[in-house]
Design an enzyme around this catalytic site. Structure first.
Site, mmCIF file in Angstrom:
data_model
loop_
_atom_site.group_PDB
_atom_site.id
_atom_site.type_symbol
_atom_site.label_atom_id
_atom_site.label_comp_id
_atom_site.label_asym_id
_atom_site.label_seq_id
_atom_site.Cartn_x
_atom_site.Cartn_y
_atom_site.Cartn_z
ATOM 1 C CE LYS A 72 40.511 41.791 37.824
ATOM 2 N NZ LYS A 72 39.742 41.705 36.566
ATOM 3 C CG PHE B 59 47.938 41.431 32.094
ATOM 4 C CD1 PHE B 59 48.270 40.126 32.398
ATOM 5 C CD2 PHE B 59 46.628 41.706 31.728
ATOM 6 C CE1 PHE B 59 47.344 39.110 32.345
ATOM 7 C CE2 PHE B 59 45.683 40.696 31.671
ATOM 8 C CZ PHE B 59 46.042 39.387 31.978
ATOM 9 N NE ARG C 117 43.436 31.310 41.780
ATOM 10 C CZ ARG C 117 42.510 31.976 41.104
ATOM 11 N NH1 ARG C 117 42.626 33.296 40.939
ATOM 12 N NH2 ARG C 117 41.493 31.358 40.553
ATOM 13 C CE LYS D 232 40.188 38.224 41.590
ATOM 14 N NZ LYS D 232 39.320 37.547 40.581
#
Length: 319
Positions: free
Chosen positions: A87, A159, A229, A235
């Site tokens: 990340k 990504f 969402r 994450k």
């Protein structure tokens, strides 16, 4: 006598007509000016309304938003069905095929040369300068007037291929094909790694933490594209605990009026900061006293040594 009155009346009427004409002519420029000003004001209002409409109707970005994961063991599906990647500690940037946007849908003032060879289809990723460079990056990309020297240090790390068909693996392959086709040095796809075990995730997270990385992203490889969402993307970030001394108690406001709003803390190195989250109502009514040591949790440190996203854990009691 009567003839004199008639002659006087005619002169008076003639003078009144002349005065009215002079007054009318003198008002003409003023009327024209007023109409012109009013017209300009209407045009300005219309232009302002148009600009307001632009601000009130930002582009609808197809963003995938990850869930926060505190422990890799909490993944719902078979863990080997996931891909993981670093990340990046960057700024989210969405390319809609024509322009580059922040996550908020506000336009990014990137130099023309940075995006001129980008493909006509959407791409999603992070603008990135490197690990532990977020503050410098944030300052660069938020300027209204881009500075070329700063942007030459920025990469656009991808990504996701928004709105594309196929599962996540296929979308990554399509993104990679795009990057190889356009041959832009600052455009790349973030490397993905196949997940085999929870231990692998934990080891990777520790390694990245030591390198000042922000954390990991875990993405279900078989997931189709779905904006909003997502239940397929997570994450995972490291957190740290530390202790600091209470040196002041600040009064609360609003719903916390009459209670503690925040603690002013001092670390063993002398750094001071406010801690205002992580407390329940009982703790706010009866906060740790000045001189008490408290444990707080945080994600990382700023360049000034201040904890990011600090939250109260408990009063520290040495064993």
């Amino acid at each position: 006598m009567e003839e004199y009155k008639k002659t006087f009346a005619k002169k008076l009427n003639s003078q009144q007509r002349m005065r009215r004409q002079v007054l009318f002519c003198s008002l003409l420029p003023l009327s024209f000016f007023t109409a012109s000003v009013n017209s300009k004001q209407v045009n300005a209002v219309e232009m302002s309304a148009d600009l307001s409409l632009d601000r009130d109707n930002p582009p609808n970005l197809a963003l995938v938003l990850p869930q926060t994961l505190s422990d890799a063991r909490h993944l719902g599906a078979n863990i080997s069905d996931y891909l993981m990647s670093e990340k990046l500690d960057g700024v989210r940037a969405y390319w809609d095929g024509k322009q580059l946007y922040f996550r908020s849908a506000r336009l990014i003032s990137a130099p023309a040369w940075f995006t001129e060879k980008f493909p006509a289809h959407p791409m999603d990723g992070e603008l990135w300068m490197g690990r532990a460079q977020f503050e410098r990056l944030s300052g660069a990309v938020r300027r209204q007037q881009a500075i070329d020297e700063e942007w030459r240090q920025i990469q656009y790390c991808l990504f996701e291929y928004p709105l594309a068909s196929g599962d996540f693996r296929q979308r990554l392959r399509d993104l990679q094909n795009t990057v190889e086709k356009v041959q832009i040095p600052w455009l790349r796809v973030i490397p993905q790694e196949l997940v085999l075990s929870v231990e692998q995730i934990e080891t990777k997270l520790r390694q990245l933490t030591l390198q000042k990385a922000e954390g990991l992203v875990l993405h279900l490889a078989s997931a189709g594209f779905e904006s909003g969402r997502s239940e397929s993307v997570y994450k995972l970030k490291p957190q740290h605990d530390a202790e600091a001394k209470v040196i002041a108690i600040q009064a609360g406001q609003g719903k916390y009026e009459g209670m503690m709003g925040a603690l002013l803390l001092e670390t063993p190195k002398g750094t001071r900061f406010k801690l205002g989250t992580g407390f329940d109502v009982a703790q706010r009514k009866n906060p740790p006293q000045v001189g008490t040591l408290v444990t707080y949790r945080y994600r990382d440190l700023t360049s000034n040594g201040l904890p990011k996203f600090a939250s109260f854990v408990r009063v520290y009691r040495p064993e």
